[in-house]
Motif scaffolding. Structure first.
Motif, PDB file in Angstrom:
ATOM      1  N   GLU A 112      46.150  22.290  98.889  1.00 54.40           N
ATOM      2  CA  GLU A 112      45.916  23.094 100.092  1.00 54.40           C
ATOM      3  C   GLU A 112      45.102  24.352  99.765  1.00 54.40           C
ATOM      4  O   GLU A 112      44.197  24.722 100.515  1.00 54.40           O
ATOM      5  N   THR A 113      45.419  24.986  98.642  1.00 51.18           N
ATOM      6  CA  THR A 113      44.691  26.190  98.226  1.00 51.18           C
ATOM      7  C   THR A 113      43.223  25.874  97.964  1.00 51.18           C
ATOM      8  O   THR A 113      42.331  26.584  98.434  1.00 51.18           O
ATOM      9  N   ILE A 114      42.972  24.822  97.214  1.00 51.19           N
ATOM     10  CA  ILE A 114      41.596  24.437  96.895  1.00 51.19           C
ATOM     11  C   ILE A 114      40.849  24.020  98.162  1.00 51.19           C
ATOM     12  O   ILE A 114      39.679  24.385  98.360  1.00 51.19           O
ATOM     13  N   GLY A 115      41.523  23.274  99.025  1.00 55.34           N
ATOM     14  CA  GLY A 115      40.902  22.872 100.292  1.00 55.34           C
ATOM     15  C   GLY A 115      40.558  24.054 101.174  1.00 55.34           C
ATOM     16  O   GLY A 115      39.485  24.101 101.789  1.00 55.34           O
ATOM     17  N   THR A 116      41.458  25.014 101.229  1.00 54.17           N
ATOM     18  CA  THR A 116      41.210  26.210 102.042  1.00 54.17           C
ATOM     19  C   THR A 116      40.044  27.020 101.487  1.00 54.17           C
ATOM     20  O   THR A 116      39.181  27.470 102.242  1.00 54.17           O
ATOM     21  N   ALA A 117      40.018  27.192 100.170  1.00 50.01           N
ATOM     22  CA  ALA A 117      38.914  27.926  99.552  1.00 50.01           C
ATOM     23  C   ALA A 117      37.582  27.209  99.779  1.00 50.01           C
ATOM     24  O   ALA A 117      36.562  27.841 100.097  1.00 50.01           O
ATOM     25  N   GLY A 118      37.590  25.901  99.643  1.00 53.46           N
ATOM     26  CA  GLY A 118      36.380  25.121  99.912  1.00 53.46           C
ATOM     27  C   GLY A 118      35.959  25.193 101.366  1.00 53.46           C
ATOM     28  O   GLY A 118      34.762  25.246 101.682  1.00 53.46           O
ATOM     29  N   ALA A 119      36.943  25.197 102.268  1.00 51.49           N
ATOM     30  CA  ALA A 119      36.636  25.295 103.702  1.00 51.49           C
ATOM     31  C   ALA A 119      35.977  26.631 104.029  1.00 51.49           C
ATOM     32  O   ALA A 119      35.064  26.684 104.857  1.00 51.49           O
ATOM     33  N   ILE A 120      36.430  27.697 103.378  1.00 52.25           N
ATOM     34  CA  ILE A 120      35.806  29.011 103.596  1.00 52.25           C
ATOM     35  C   ILE A 120      34.353  28.977 103.141  1.00 52.25           C
ATOM     36  O   ILE A 120      33.448  29.381 103.876  1.00 52.25           O
ATOM     37  N   ALA A 121      34.139  28.482 101.933  1.00 56.94           N
ATOM     38  CA  ALA A 121      32.773  28.439 101.394  1.00 56.94           C
ATOM     39  C   ALA A 121      31.873  27.544 102.247  1.00 56.94           C
ATOM     40  O   ALA A 121      30.740  27.927 102.583  1.00 56.94           O
ATOM     41  N   PHE A 122      32.364  26.367 102.605  1.00 55.19           N
ATOM     42  CA  PHE A 122      31.547  25.438 103.377  1.00 55.19           C
ATOM     43  C   PHE A 122      31.292  25.952 104.786  1.00 55.19           C
ATOM     44  O   PHE A 122      30.187  25.787 105.318  1.00 55.19           O
ATOM     45  N   GLY A 123      32.282  26.586 105.400  1.00 52.11           N
ATOM     46  CA  GLY A 123      32.110  27.141 106.748  1.00 52.11           C
ATOM     47  C   GLY A 123      31.054  28.224 106.790  1.00 52.11           C
ATOM     48  O   GLY A 123      30.187  28.236 107.670  1.00 52.11           O
ATOM     49  N   MET A 125      28.645  28.682 104.537  1.00 55.63           N
ATOM     50  CA  MET A 125      27.358  28.084 104.181  1.00 55.63           C
ATOM     51  C   MET A 125      26.753  27.309 105.355  1.00 55.63           C
ATOM     52  O   MET A 125      25.562  27.436 105.645  1.00 55.63           O
ATOM     53  N   LEU A 126      27.571  26.523 106.037  1.00 59.11           N
ATOM     54  CA  LEU A 126      27.079  25.740 107.166  1.00 59.11           C
ATOM     55  C   LEU A 126      26.609  26.644 108.307  1.00 59.11           C
ATOM     56  O   LEU A 126      25.558  26.393 108.909  1.00 59.11           O
ATOM     57  N   ALA A 127      27.359  27.699 108.567  1.00 55.47           N
ATOM     58  CA  ALA A 127      26.963  28.631 109.626  1.00 55.47           C
ATOM     59  C   ALA A 127      25.642  29.307 109.287  1.00 55.47           C
ATOM     60  O   ALA A 127      24.760  29.436 110.145  1.00 55.47           O
ATOM     61  N   SER A 128      25.506  29.736 108.047  1.00 53.64           N
ATOM     62  CA  SER A 128      24.269  30.398 107.619  1.00 53.64           C
ATOM     63  C   SER A 128      23.077  29.443 107.713  1.00 53.64           C
ATOM     64  O   SER A 128      22.018  29.810 108.234  1.00 53.64           O
ATOM     65  N   THR A 129      23.259  28.232 107.241  1.00 52.90           N
ATOM     66  CA  THR A 129      22.181  27.248 107.279  1.00 52.90           C
ATOM     67  C   THR A 129      21.809  26.892 108.717  1.00 52.90           C
ATOM     68  O   THR A 129      20.622  26.835 109.062  1.00 52.90           O
ATOM     69  N   ALA A 130      22.800  26.646 109.545  1.00 55.61           N
ATOM     70  CA  ALA A 130      22.537  26.294 110.944  1.00 55.61           C
ATOM     71  C   ALA A 130      21.850  27.435 111.679  1.00 55.61           C
ATOM     72  O   ALA A 130      20.887  27.223 112.428  1.00 55.61           O
ATOM     73  N   PHE A 131      22.322  28.648 111.457  1.00 56.93           N
ATOM     74  CA  PHE A 131      21.733  29.809 112.128  1.00 56.93           C
ATOM     75  C   PHE A 131      20.276  29.991 111.705  1.00 56.93           C
ATOM     76  O   PHE A 131      19.405  30.222 112.542  1.00 56.93           O
ATOM     77  N   GLN A 132      20.014  29.886 110.406  1.00 50.62           N
ATOM     78  CA  GLN A 132      18.641  30.042 109.914  1.00 50.62           C
ATOM     79  C   GLN A 132      17.740  28.917 110.404  1.00 50.62           C
ATOM     80  O   GLN A 132      16.573  29.151 110.730  1.00 50.62           O
ATOM     81  N   PHE A 133      18.266  27.697 110.484  1.00 51.35           N
ATOM     82  CA  PHE A 133      17.480  26.576 110.982  1.00 51.35           C
ATOM     83  C   PHE A 133      17.083  26.807 112.442  1.00 51.35           C
ATOM     84  O   PHE A 133      15.915  26.651 112.807  1.00 51.35           O
ATOM     85  N   VAL A 134      18.048  27.164 113.260  1.00 50.89           N
ATOM     86  CA  VAL A 134      17.775  27.414 114.680  1.00 50.89           C
ATOM     87  C   VAL A 134      16.815  28.585 114.837  1.00 50.89           C
ATOM     88  O   VAL A 134      15.886  28.542 115.656  1.00 50.89           O
ATOM     89  N   TYR A 135      16.985  29.615 114.028  1.00 54.08           N
ATOM     90  CA  TYR A 135      16.116  30.788 114.093  1.00 54.08           C
ATOM     91  C   TYR A 135      14.672  30.414 113.739  1.00 54.08           C
ATOM     92  O   TYR A 135      13.735  30.809 114.425  1.00 54.08           O
ATOM     93  N   LYS A 136      14.498  29.613 112.690  1.00 51.67           N
ATOM     94  CA  LYS A 136      13.140  29.213 112.281  1.00 51.67           C
ATOM     95  C   LYS A 136      12.495  28.275 113.296  1.00 51.67           C
ATOM     96  O   LYS A 136      11.297  28.383 113.562  1.00 51.67           O
ATOM     97  N   VAL A 137      13.261  27.358 113.840  1.00 51.12           N
ATOM     98  CA  VAL A 137      12.730  26.460 114.869  1.00 51.12           C
ATOM     99  C   VAL A 137      12.314  27.271 116.093  1.00 51.12           C
ATOM    100  O   VAL A 137      11.253  27.032 116.679  1.00 51.12           O
ATOM    101  N   ASN A 138      13.115  28.219 116.465  1.00 54.08           N
ATOM    102  CA  ASN A 138      12.814  29.083 117.611  1.00 54.08           C
ATOM    103  C   ASN A 138      11.543  29.891 117.357  1.00 54.08           C
ATOM    104  O   ASN A 138      10.696  30.023 118.242  1.00 54.08           O
ATOM    105  N   GLU A 139      11.392  30.428 116.163  1.00 53.83           N
ATOM    106  CA  GLU A 139      10.185  31.183 115.820  1.00 53.83           C
ATOM    107  C   GLU A 139       8.953  30.284 115.825  1.00 53.83           C
ATOM    108  O   GLU A 139       7.894  30.667 116.307  1.00 53.83           O
ATOM    109  N   LYS A 140       9.082  29.079 115.291  1.00 52.49           N
ATOM    110  CA  LYS A 140       7.958  28.146 115.253  1.00 52.49           C
ATOM    111  C   LYS A 140       7.542  27.749 116.664  1.00 52.49           C
ATOM    112  O   LYS A 140       6.365  27.646 116.973  1.00 52.49           O
TER     113      LYS A 140
END
Length: 149
Positions: A112-123, A125-140
């Motif tokens: 549970e500890t490892i899963g929670t820590a991984g969920a924090i990192a993945f959450g 990372m995914l938010a940052s990647t998705a936000f940057q992708f949408v931002y770049k598509v919008n700019e383009k």
């Protein structure tokens, strides 16, 4: 009450990291929001890792949006924002169970500890990647010249 305590914890963590005064309240707010998202989802689903992932995702989206708005790096908000989500007591419980010889319980809490820590990192990372992708598509899309026929 949970929001206030999470806010104070994130605010204090932001002070420890020497974040500029103008961003302290916003960093604390990120922690409060992430904890409220976690609490609501945990009550609804009773799933710690899933709730932590979505709370970290919300923290990441908030951090990226505030980074654009406040013209500062996103980690200024995301690092204090995940403080309430960090599985410190779960890690402690894991180690204590190992010392006491309750190995099956320790294995469950460790996973549970490892899963929670991984969920924090993945959450985050995914938010940052998705936000940057949408931002770049919008700019383009904005820079694309209009064709008049």
């Amino acid at each position: 009450m949970d929001f206030i305590l999470a806010f104070i914890g994130s605010f204090a963590g932001a002070i420890l990291f020497n974040i500029e005064r103008k961003n302290l309240v916003w960093a604390g707010l990120c922690g409060g929001i992430s904890w409220v998202v976690f609490k609501v989802l945990f009550i609804q689903t009773d799933r710690v890792v899933f709730s932590t992932f979505l709370a970290a995702f919300a923290c990441g989206i908030y951090s990226e949006a505030m980074a654009r708005k406040r013209k500062t790096p996103a980690f200024v908000f995301s690092i204090p924002g995940i403080y309430p989500l960090v599985p410190g007591i779960t890690a402690y419980t894991t180690v204590r169970a190992i010392v006491e010889g309750r190995l099956v319980f320790a294995a469950n809490k460790g996973i549970e500890t490892i899963g929670t820590a991984g969920a924090i990192a993945f959450g985050i990372m995914l938010a940052s990647t998705a936000f940057q992708f949408v931002y770049k598509v919008n700019e383009k899309y904005r820079k694309k010249p209009k064709v008049i026929s």
